[in-house]
Every structure is written in structure tokens, then in C-alpha cells.
Motif scaffolding. Structure first.
Motif, PDB file in Angstrom:
ATOM      1  N   LYS A 127      59.031   1.204 -32.056  1.00  0.00           N
ATOM      2  CA  LYS A 127      59.662   2.187 -31.170  1.00  0.00           C
ATOM      3  C   LYS A 127      61.030   2.598 -31.694  1.00  0.00           C
ATOM      4  O   LYS A 127      61.405   3.778 -31.633  1.00  0.00           O
ATOM      5  N   GLU A 128      61.782   1.647 -32.223  1.00  0.00           N
ATOM      6  CA  GLU A 128      63.080   1.976 -32.810  1.00  0.00           C
ATOM      7  C   GLU A 128      62.910   2.852 -34.054  1.00  0.00           C
ATOM      8  O   GLU A 128      63.715   3.764 -34.294  1.00  0.00           O
ATOM      9  N   PHE A 129      61.863   2.582 -34.822  1.00  0.00           N
ATOM     10  CA  PHE A 129      61.596   3.365 -36.031  1.00  0.00           C
ATOM     11  C   PHE A 129      61.307   4.817 -35.681  1.00  0.00           C
ATOM     12  O   PHE A 129      61.867   5.753 -36.282  1.00  0.00           O
ATOM     13  N   ILE A 130      60.427   5.032 -34.700  1.00  0.00           N
ATOM     14  CA  ILE A 130      60.081   6.394 -34.290  1.00  0.00           C
ATOM     15  C   ILE A 130      61.305   7.097 -33.707  1.00  0.00           C
ATOM     16  O   ILE A 130      61.554   8.285 -33.976  1.00  0.00           O
ATOM     17  N   ALA A 131      62.094   6.376 -32.945  1.00  0.00           N
ATOM     18  CA  ALA A 131      63.305   6.970 -32.358  1.00  0.00           C
ATOM     19  C   ALA A 131      64.277   7.399 -33.449  1.00  0.00           C
ATOM     20  O   ALA A 131      64.876   8.492 -33.380  1.00  0.00           O
ATOM     21  N   GLN A 132      64.444   6.581 -34.466  1.00  0.00           N
ATOM     22  CA  GLN A 132      65.342   6.929 -35.575  1.00  0.00           C
ATOM     23  C   GLN A 132      64.809   8.127 -36.345  1.00  0.00           C
ATOM     24  O   GLN A 132      65.566   9.032 -36.727  1.00  0.00           O
ATOM     25  N   ALA A 133      63.480   8.147 -36.582  1.00  0.00           N
ATOM     26  CA  ALA A 133      62.880   9.266 -37.313  1.00  0.00           C
ATOM     27  C   ALA A 133      63.039  10.578 -36.547  1.00  0.00           C
ATOM     28  O   ALA A 133      63.290  11.636 -37.136  1.00  0.00           O
ATOM     29  N   LYS A 134      62.926  10.526 -35.227  1.00  0.00           N
ATOM     30  CA  LYS A 134      63.086  11.736 -34.408  1.00  0.00           C
ATOM     31  C   LYS A 134      64.543  12.174 -34.348  1.00  0.00           C
ATOM     32  O   LYS A 134      64.836  13.373 -34.275  1.00  0.00           O
ATOM     33  N   ALA A 135      65.452  11.207 -34.382  1.00  0.00           N
ATOM     34  CA  ALA A 135      66.880  11.537 -34.310  1.00  0.00           C
ATOM     35  C   ALA A 135      67.397  12.111 -35.617  1.00  0.00           C
ATOM     36  O   ALA A 135      68.406  12.831 -35.625  1.00  0.00           O
ATOM     37  N   GLN A 136      66.707  11.790 -36.718  1.00  0.00           N
ATOM     38  CA  GLN A 136      67.124  12.259 -38.039  1.00  0.00           C
ATOM     39  C   GLN A 136      65.945  12.903 -38.774  1.00  0.00           C
ATOM     40  O   GLN A 136      65.438  12.346 -39.742  1.00  0.00           O
ATOM     41  N   PRO A 137      65.474  14.067 -38.311  1.00  0.00           N
ATOM     42  CA  PRO A 137      64.312  14.701 -38.940  1.00  0.00           C
ATOM     43  C   PRO A 137      64.539  14.946 -40.433  1.00  0.00           C
ATOM     44  O   PRO A 137      65.556  15.509 -40.840  1.00  0.00           O
ATOM     45  N   GLY A 138      63.585  14.471 -41.240  1.00  0.00           N
ATOM     46  CA  GLY A 138      63.669  14.676 -42.678  1.00  0.00           C
ATOM     47  C   GLY A 138      64.559  13.703 -43.404  1.00  0.00           C
ATOM     48  O   GLY A 138      64.615  13.714 -44.641  1.00  0.00           O
ATOM     49  N   ARG A 139      65.248  12.827 -42.662  1.00  0.00           N
ATOM     50  CA  ARG A 139      66.159  11.875 -43.300  1.00  0.00           C
ATOM     51  C   ARG A 139      65.398  10.692 -43.911  1.00  0.00           C
ATOM     52  O   ARG A 139      65.754  10.181 -44.971  1.00  0.00           O
ATOM     53  N   LEU A 140      64.339  10.234 -43.245  1.00  0.00           N
ATOM     54  CA  LEU A 140      63.564   9.093 -43.735  1.00  0.00           C
ATOM     55  C   LEU A 140      62.441   9.572 -44.642  1.00  0.00           C
ATOM     56  O   LEU A 140      61.721  10.526 -44.306  1.00  0.00           O
ATOM     57  N   ASN A 141      62.273   8.913 -45.784  1.00  0.00           N
ATOM     58  CA  ASN A 141      61.190   9.232 -46.711  1.00  0.00           C
ATOM     59  C   ASN A 141      60.106   8.156 -46.643  1.00  0.00           C
ATOM     60  O   ASN A 141      60.389   7.002 -46.312  1.00  0.00           O
ATOM     61  N   TYR A 142      58.891   8.552 -46.966  1.00  0.00           N
ATOM     62  CA  TYR A 142      57.826   7.552 -47.074  1.00  0.00           C
ATOM     63  C   TYR A 142      57.102   7.728 -48.402  1.00  0.00           C
ATOM     64  O   TYR A 142      56.994   8.836 -48.924  1.00  0.00           O
ATOM     65  N   SER A 143      56.625   6.634 -48.945  1.00  0.00           N
ATOM     66  CA  SER A 143      55.909   6.661 -50.218  1.00  0.00           C
ATOM     67  C   SER A 143      54.424   6.440 -49.993  1.00  0.00           C
ATOM     68  O   SER A 143      53.986   6.031 -48.915  1.00  0.00           O
TER      69      SER A 143
END
Length: 332
Positions: free
Chosen positions: A149-165
Motif C-alpha cells: 500500500k505504501e508502494f502504490i501510494a508513493q507511485a501515485k504521488a510521484q508519477p513517472g518517478r519510479l522505474n521498473y525493470s
């Protein structure tokens, strides 16, 4: 008065009945197994180190032990498994060639590559479903989010900031994350690698924030503490990671995106050879050694018939086609 030929007639019928009973009782069980070459190639259409490679080697080792043959593992990566699978489709049909198929090569690639060098239905003969493998969403140990839940919240708060491989554009890990993005409404850029091993390596090193891939390649890193598991893709928690929730129980009911793996032969392989390998692989999956090996890697053995495996492939192709279209996923 008994007719002179009666005793001979009764004896003839009795002998015929015994012969028929013998044929019925012993004929099928005594049927000779097909001639299998002493050296068999197990093609893995991905580089070494990923889940397909680990499972393919495990199955190959058990077949070699059970049958007293040599199983040669050959890795042939490229284009999310398409290069190796395309070459495999042209290999001999005498039982000397098997391939560890995968959800990517058999169900996802048809919707990504417009000129696929094989047809997942027509080019292969399904032999045996081997295992279902939950994907695990992981982050580096230093990543600030401690749970899903914290991960999704962070991803929504920073769109495009987190990358995935992932192990490549169009790979199962790529499509699994696209499915998660569509279900949760987050936006994260994708960084494709040439295989799962380097994709995981850069998450370990902190160059990329996250990956959502098969558990066999992640379990050791999770147990060491270098990667933090946030959620699993299966409909139930994994026995190996009992404290890690499913995506479904974390607020997205109905989410399920396990990878699956199974052995195929080139189309045209005789049914007797397919049935023989199916029985041997199912025997391997039921062996204590294989059960322990799969459990250690987080894989769930799934012995079944060639027909059931073929039905799974046919069902999964349209399911993932919808995700691929919605995510506008294209080949490299």
C-alpha cells in the motif's frame, strides 16, 4: 450322447477366451515404450539465470536420471524467447528435442510480435504443464516503502518517478507489471534488460526501484534481506513467503497473474512420444526430490495431461492480448 466334436469345440472356445483375456489384461500394459534417443536437447529460449532456465534444468536433470539418458541444456535467448522458440519449431520430431515453454513464449508473444517465427498452437505439441510460479513484487532493501500500500501510494504521488525493470520488452515480468499498472492506475516507466538476471541485478544495486517477476529468481535475495517482497501475484499466499500478502488481498480483488511453465515438443512429434514424456515428467513432478526443489524456488508443481496443457495455452492467449492492447506494448 455327446457329439464327438463337442469336446474339441469347448476346448477351442476355452483357449480363445483365455487368449482374449490375456490380450486384454496384459496387452496394453506390455506395450513397448517408444524409442527415445540417448541424447535429448532441452532448449531454454532465455538466457541463464531466470525462472525458465532454473525450472528447465531441474526437469532435464530428473529426466536424465529416470531414463538413463543425457539431457543437454541449451540456452537460446532473444526477443522475449521468440528467437529460441522459432528455431525449436524446426527441430526433429523424433523425441530428441524438448523446450521449456513459458507463459511469455506461448501466450504473450503472439500479441506483441507481428511476425512471430512460430505459432504457439500450430508449431508445438504440448507435452506437460510443469509448474505455476507466482510473481513477486520486490524493491531494494533501502527503498522507503515497507509494504504494497505504501508502494502504490508513493507511485501515485510521484508519477513517472519510479522505474521498473524486466527481462525484456514483452517479457512476462513486463506484462505482469503492465497489468498491475492498469489495475492500480499508477504510472511507472519500463526499463527492459536482456534477461531476468541483469534486470534483478540492477534492482539489487539500486539503479532501478522495482521488478515484478517470477519467484524462483528472487527467493534467495528475499531471504538474504537484499530485496523486500511487497506482494505476490497468486490468488493465495506463497508457503515460502507466508507474511507477504497477495495483490488481491491488498485492495485489488480478483488480481491474479502467475507465470506458468510447461514442456513442449515440435509439432508432428508422435503421440506415443508425447504421452511417454508426459508420464515421465508427471512422475518427476511427483518425486520427493522435485517437490523439494520446486518448493525451494517457490514453484507449484502442476502435473496434468497434454490436452489440458494445450487448453491452458489457448485460453491464456486472448486473456493477455487485452492487457497488451490496453498497455500499448510493442516489440523492441
Amino acid at each position: 450322447m455327446t457329439h464327438p466334436n463337442a469336446s474339441r469345440t469347448r476346448r477351442h472356445f476355452a483357449l480363445s477366451a483365455l487368449a482374449a483375456l490375456a490380450a486384454f489384461s496384459f496387452g496394453p500394459a506390455q506395450a513397448q515404450a517408444p524409442q527415445i534417443p540417448k541424447t535429448v536437447k532441452m532448449l531454454i529460449p532465455f538466457p541463464p539465470g531466470g525462472s525458465t532456465d532454473l525450472l528447465g534444468r531441474a526437469v532435464g536433470a530428473r529426466l536424465a536420471t529416470q531414463l538413463g539418458i543425457t539431457v543437454v541444456i541449451e540456452n537460446k535467448g532473444g526477443a522475449a524467447g521468440s528467437v529460441g522458440a522459432g528455431e525449436f519449431a524446426r527441430m526433429p520430431t523424433d523425441g530428441s528435442a524438448l523446450m521449456m515453454g513459458h507463459i511469455g513464449t506461448l501466450a504473450i508473444n503472439p500479441s506483441i510480435y507481428p511476425k512471430l517465427p512460430y505459432d504457439p498452437i500450430k508449431s508445438f505439441a504440448p507435452v506437460a504443464l510443469v509448474a505455476r510460479v507466482p510473481n513477486v513484487l520486490v524493491v531494494n532493501e533501502k527503498f522507503p516503502a515497507k509494504n504494497f500500500k505504501e508502494f502504490i501510494a508513493q507511485a501515485k504521488a510521484q508519477p513517472g518517478r519510479l522505474n521498473y525493470s524486466s527481462g525484456g520488452n514483452g517479457s512476462a515480468a513486463h506484462i505482469t507489471m503492465e497489468f498491475l499498472k492498469q489495475e492500480t492506475g499508477v504510472f511507472m516507466p519500463h526499463i527492459p534488460y536482456r534477461g531476468a538476471a541483469p534486470a534483478i541485478s540492477d534492482v539489487l544495486g539500486g539503479q532501478v526501484e522495482t521488478i515484478f517477476t517470477g519467484s524462483p529468481a528472487l527467493i534467495a535475495h528475499i531471504r538474504s534481506g537484499r530485496l523486500r517482497a511487497l506482494a505476490v501475484s497468486s490468488d493465495k499466499r506463497m508457503a515460502q513467503l507466508p507474511d507477504v500478502p497477495t495483490v488481491a488481498e491488498s485492495g485489488y480483488p480478483g488480481f491474479e497473474a502467475d507465470q506458468w511453465y510447461g514442456v513442449v515438443a515440435p509439432a508432428g512429434t508422435p503421440a506415443a512420444i508425447v504421452a511417454f514424456y508426459n508420464a515421465e515428467i508427471n512422475k518427476a513432478l511427483n518425486s520427493p526430490e522435485m517437490e523439494r526443489a520446486l518448493a525451494t524456488e517457490g514453484a507449484i508443481p502442476t502435473p496434468t495431461t497434454p490436452q489440458a496443457f494445450g487448453a491452458l495455452i489457448a485460453k491464456e492467449i486472448p486473456r493477455w492480448a487485452k492487457v497488451i492492447k490496453a498497455g500499448n506494448v510493442k516489440a523492441d
